[in-house]
Design a protein around this motif. Structure first.
Motif, PDB file in Angstrom:
ATOM      1  N   CYS A  70      14.276   7.543  -6.151  1.00 32.66           N
ATOM      2  CA  CYS A  70      12.851   7.229  -5.984  1.00 32.66           C
ATOM      3  C   CYS A  70      12.741   5.833  -5.380  1.00 32.66           C
ATOM      4  O   CYS A  70      13.298   4.881  -5.897  1.00 32.66           O
ATOM      5  N   PHE A  71      11.999   5.725  -4.287  1.00 33.42           N
ATOM      6  CA  PHE A  71      11.885   4.438  -3.585  1.00 33.42           C
ATOM      7  C   PHE A  71      10.537   3.770  -3.869  1.00 33.42           C
ATOM      8  O   PHE A  71      10.208   2.744  -3.290  1.00 33.42           O
ATOM      9  N   GLN A  72       9.761   4.368  -4.731  1.00 28.20           N
ATOM     10  CA  GLN A  72       8.700   3.705  -5.499  1.00 28.20           C
ATOM     11  C   GLN A  72       7.443   3.214  -4.780  1.00 28.20           C
ATOM     12  O   GLN A  72       6.407   3.025  -5.417  1.00 28.20           O
ATOM     13  N   ARG A  73       7.537   3.004  -3.502  1.00 27.65           N
ATOM     14  CA  ARG A  73       6.404   2.345  -2.840  1.00 27.65           C
ATOM     15  C   ARG A  73       5.229   3.292  -2.577  1.00 27.65           C
ATOM     16  O   ARG A  73       4.145   2.864  -2.169  1.00 27.65           O
ATOM     17  N   CYS A  74       5.451   4.600  -2.825  1.00 23.48           N
ATOM     18  CA  CYS A  74       4.408   5.585  -2.512  1.00 23.48           C
ATOM     19  C   CYS A  74       3.228   5.536  -3.476  1.00 23.48           C
ATOM     20  O   CYS A  74       2.112   5.875  -3.080  1.00 23.48           O
ATOM     21  N   VAL A  75       3.487   5.156  -4.727  1.00 25.87           N
ATOM     22  CA  VAL A  75       2.367   5.165  -5.682  1.00 25.87           C
ATOM     23  C   VAL A  75       1.266   4.211  -5.227  1.00 25.87           C
ATOM     24  O   VAL A  75       0.079   4.512  -5.357  1.00 25.87           O
ATOM     25  N   GLY A  76       1.660   3.078  -4.679  1.00 26.63           N
ATOM     26  CA  GLY A  76       0.666   2.146  -4.160  1.00 26.63           C
ATOM     27  C   GLY A  76      -0.086   2.741  -2.985  1.00 26.63           C
ATOM     28  O   GLY A  76      -1.314   2.698  -2.919  1.00 26.63           O
ATOM     29  N   MET A  77       0.660   3.340  -2.055  1.00 25.47           N
ATOM     30  CA  MET A  77       0.037   3.959  -0.871  1.00 25.47           C
ATOM     31  C   MET A  77      -0.971   5.039  -1.298  1.00 25.47           C
ATOM     32  O   MET A  77      -2.079   5.120  -0.737  1.00 25.47           O
ATOM     33  N   ASP A  78      -0.595   5.836  -2.270  1.00 22.47           N
ATOM     34  CA  ASP A  78      -1.495   6.907  -2.719  1.00 22.47           C
ATOM     35  C   ASP A  78      -2.719   6.332  -3.440  1.00 22.47           C
ATOM     36  O   ASP A  78      -3.839   6.832  -3.301  1.00 22.47           O
ATOM     37  N   ALA A  79      -2.476   5.262  -4.197  1.00 18.44           N
ATOM     38  CA  ALA A  79      -3.601   4.604  -4.886  1.00 18.44           C
ATOM     39  C   ALA A  79      -4.559   3.964  -3.871  1.00 18.44           C
ATOM     40  O   ALA A  79      -5.782   4.014  -4.045  1.00 18.44           O
ATOM     41  N   PHE A  80      -4.021   3.385  -2.783  1.00 16.48           N
ATOM     42  CA  PHE A  80      -4.898   2.767  -1.759  1.00 16.48           C
ATOM     43  C   PHE A  80      -5.854   3.816  -1.196  1.00 16.48           C
ATOM     44  O   PHE A  80      -7.053   3.586  -1.071  1.00 16.48           O
ATOM     45  N   ASN A  81      -5.289   4.944  -0.822  1.00 18.37           N
ATOM     46  CA  ASN A  81      -6.099   5.959  -0.145  1.00 18.37           C
ATOM     47  C   ASN A  81      -7.142   6.569  -1.071  1.00 18.37           C
ATOM     48  O   ASN A  81      -8.264   6.847  -0.651  1.00 18.37           O
ATOM     49  N   ALA A  82      -6.772   6.743  -2.353  1.00 16.64           N
ATOM     50  CA  ALA A  82      -7.735   7.300  -3.311  1.00 16.64           C
ATOM     51  C   ALA A  82      -8.827   6.283  -3.629  1.00 16.64           C
ATOM     52  O   ALA A  82     -10.011   6.626  -3.707  1.00 16.64           O
ATOM     53  N   THR A  83      -8.444   5.025  -3.790  1.00 12.35           N
ATOM     54  CA  THR A  83      -9.414   3.995  -4.174  1.00 12.35           C
ATOM     55  C   THR A  83     -10.362   3.687  -3.009  1.00 12.35           C
ATOM     56  O   THR A  83     -11.562   3.461  -3.213  1.00 12.35           O
ATOM     57  N   PHE A  84      -9.826   3.706  -1.798  1.00 16.06           N
ATOM     58  CA  PHE A  84     -10.658   3.421  -0.616  1.00 16.06           C
ATOM     59  C   PHE A  84     -11.830   4.401  -0.538  1.00 16.06           C
ATOM     60  O   PHE A  84     -12.989   3.995  -0.416  1.00 16.06           O
ATOM     61  N   SER A  85     -11.529   5.688  -0.627  1.00 14.21           N
ATOM     62  CA  SER A  85     -12.604   6.677  -0.461  1.00 14.21           C
ATOM     63  C   SER A  85     -13.518   6.727  -1.688  1.00 14.21           C
ATOM     64  O   SER A  85     -14.738   6.884  -1.550  1.00 14.21           O
TER      65      SER A  85
END
Ligand code: SF4
Ligand code: FE
Length: 484
Positions: free
Chosen positions: A100-115
């Motif tokens: 697991c390279f871990q950085r995806c949770v942030g990316m997914d949180a950005f996109n959900a929080t933005f909208s």
């Protein structure tokens, strides 16, 4: 600032004053600790690959906020093409790290929080979307890693957040001040938080009005006063602390760790708040984050699966068993299962649509189908890998035995497979399979496939909701000639 190099990233984490505990002791640094370092290396790979011309198209893109070049891990997806590239990037990263390279949770949180913040502001005239955009610009500009934190400890699962015997079992606002809020609670299983610069906290379930103190989203640096991380134990983890045990570790460079992250009365300034009491939007944020992260698994787990399939095929080669038709068939089955997961990741991306805020959402039904398959297929792929590897995968001696002057040569003599293959290469492949199926990487490949991004039942609820059974009944009635 331009994209950080891997080394600059490591130095930026070294400077942080995080409060981390590993095996009952406070650790000096996430950079030097042997249990944490492989996890840091996996995140570092997201920077290293972004510097390589052959991966530039997948790993980097142009920011929709600033027009500048950024790492795709901090991007707001602007099209279905972006969503597809995200999955391809995750497959690539899984192939390069086998963890697991871990950085995806942030990316997914950005996109959900933005909208979601866009829609809250539209209804309530709040400033959450502006706050979030400012935060994300800062993240993109400085090429930071952000941990997306969702899962609360949850206590008694039969009780709502405000009905728990201990009110802190879901993270909540305990004080509202003119300059911000104070929060208390914890987030469990925090992937990669020890390797992150910031943490973006979201609620974990849909909330009712009486739980409004629990409907909170915000971001703070991970070394903010009051944040404590207690790193989880993984199977075989202390092998990483032993001398002369690189062979036994199986994947000596890369890994992933999770931590129980405790927020002891942490202050959040007003401009870092993205949700604060608008309880009815907690569910939207959860559903969108979970949807993106269920898409993610159609990339990352597939990439790790590629390595496991390759290792199983090599184990068969090194045993001299690669001509056996049943082994060929098992490898075909593994590839079939792995590519089915990938197909789901690509499908939910290709069927994505624009949100009101302008970034792109995946197709929720297909993303949930993707993750539901991920709760099953990696287990079957693992079973077949263990079948092909043979029992030696769990009975082979340690590296120290291979190096022992008395028994080393004897062990090598009797564990040889195909004559042309060095015996230690055969051992390396078996240890790699052990690492991915039973060792530290099994957390990311096996059990996380079950529970990460939501346990199986969470997807089944979404499939029921999104599956449009009523429409399917209408289709059947029309064909059968049944009048309403
Ligand atoms: Fe990324 Fe997969 Fe790890 Fe989640 S489990 S953070 S999607 S690599
Ligand atoms: Fe995960």
């Amino acid at each position: 600032m331009a994209l950080m190099t891997g080394e600059q990233y490591v130095e930026s984490i070294r400077k942080m004053k995080m409060n981390i505990y590993v095996l009952g002791e406070k650790v000096e640094s996430a950079v030097t600790n042997p249990i944490l370092r492989p996890s840091l290396n996996s995140v570092k790979a997201t920077y290293d690959l972004a510097q390589m011309p052959e991966y530039e198209d997948l790993m980097t893109t142009t920011s929709s906020l600033t027009g500048k070049k950024i790492n795709r891990f901090s991007h707001l997806h602007q099209s279905t093409g972006d969503l597809i590239k995200k999955v391809k990037m995750q497959r690539l990263m899984g192939q390069k790290t086998a963890s697991c390279f871990q950085r995806c949770v942030g990316m997914d949180a950005f996109n959900a929080t933005f909208s979601t913040t866009f829609e809250i502001d539209k209804q309530y005239n709040t400033d959450y979307h502006g706050n979030f955009k400012k935060f994300l610009e800062y993240v993109q500009e400085n090429d930071l890693v952000v941990d997306g934190a969702m899962t609360d400890p949850k206590g008694d699962r039969g009780l709502a957040p405000s009905k728990q015997a201990d009110p802190d079992l879901y993270l909540r606002v305990v004080e509202r001040r003119p300059d911000g809020i104070v929060v208390r609670g914890a987030k469990a299983h925090q992937t990669g938080i020890c390797n992150s610069h910031e943490v973006l906290v979201m609620p974990t379930i849909a909330m009712r009005p009486e739980d409004k103190d629990y409907a909170v989203a915000f971001a703070v640096p991970v070394d903010t006063e009051g944040i404590v991380m207690v790193v989880g134990r993984q199977s075989c983890d202390t092998r990483k602390m032993e001398k002369n045990a690189d062979l036994d570790v199986g994947n000596k460079n890369f890994g992933g760790v999770e931590a129980l992250t405790i927020f002891n009365d942490v202050f959040v300034p007003n401009d870092r708040i993205f949700l604060n009491g608008e309880a009815e939007y907690a569910g939207m944020l959860v559903e969108r984050f979970a949807g993106y992260h269920r898409q993610s698994y159609g990339g990352c787990k597939v990439g790790v699966g590629d390595v496991l399939i390759g290792a199983a095929a090599l184990a068969a080669d090194y045993n001299g068993a690669n001509k056996a038709s049943h082994l060929k068939d098992k490898l075909i089955e593994m590839m079939h299962l792995n590519e089915t997961l990938y197909a789901c990741g690509i499908a939910c991306s290709a069927e994505g649509t624009a949100t009101e805020a302008g970034n792109y959402m995946i197709d929720l039904l297909l993303a949930n189908v993707c993750k539901q398959n991920v709760t099953r297929f990696p287990y079957e792929i693992t079973r077949l890998a263990e079948d092909i590897a043979g029992g030696l995968m769990v009975t082979m001696p340690s590296q120290k035995d291979f190096e022992n002057p008395e028994v080393g040569d004897l062990v090598k003599k009797y564990l040889v497979g195909v004559e042309s293959v060095p015996v230690m290469d055969r051992m390396k492949i078996l240890r790699l399979i052990e690492n991915m199926t039973l060792g530290t990487a099994a957390v990311g490949y096996r059990t996380e496939s079950m529970h990460g991004a939501g346990s199986p039942q969470a997807q089944r609820i979404m499939i029921q909701r999104q599956g449009n059974l009523g429409y399917k009944k209408q289709l059947a009635k029309a064909i059968a000639g049944i009048e309403d």
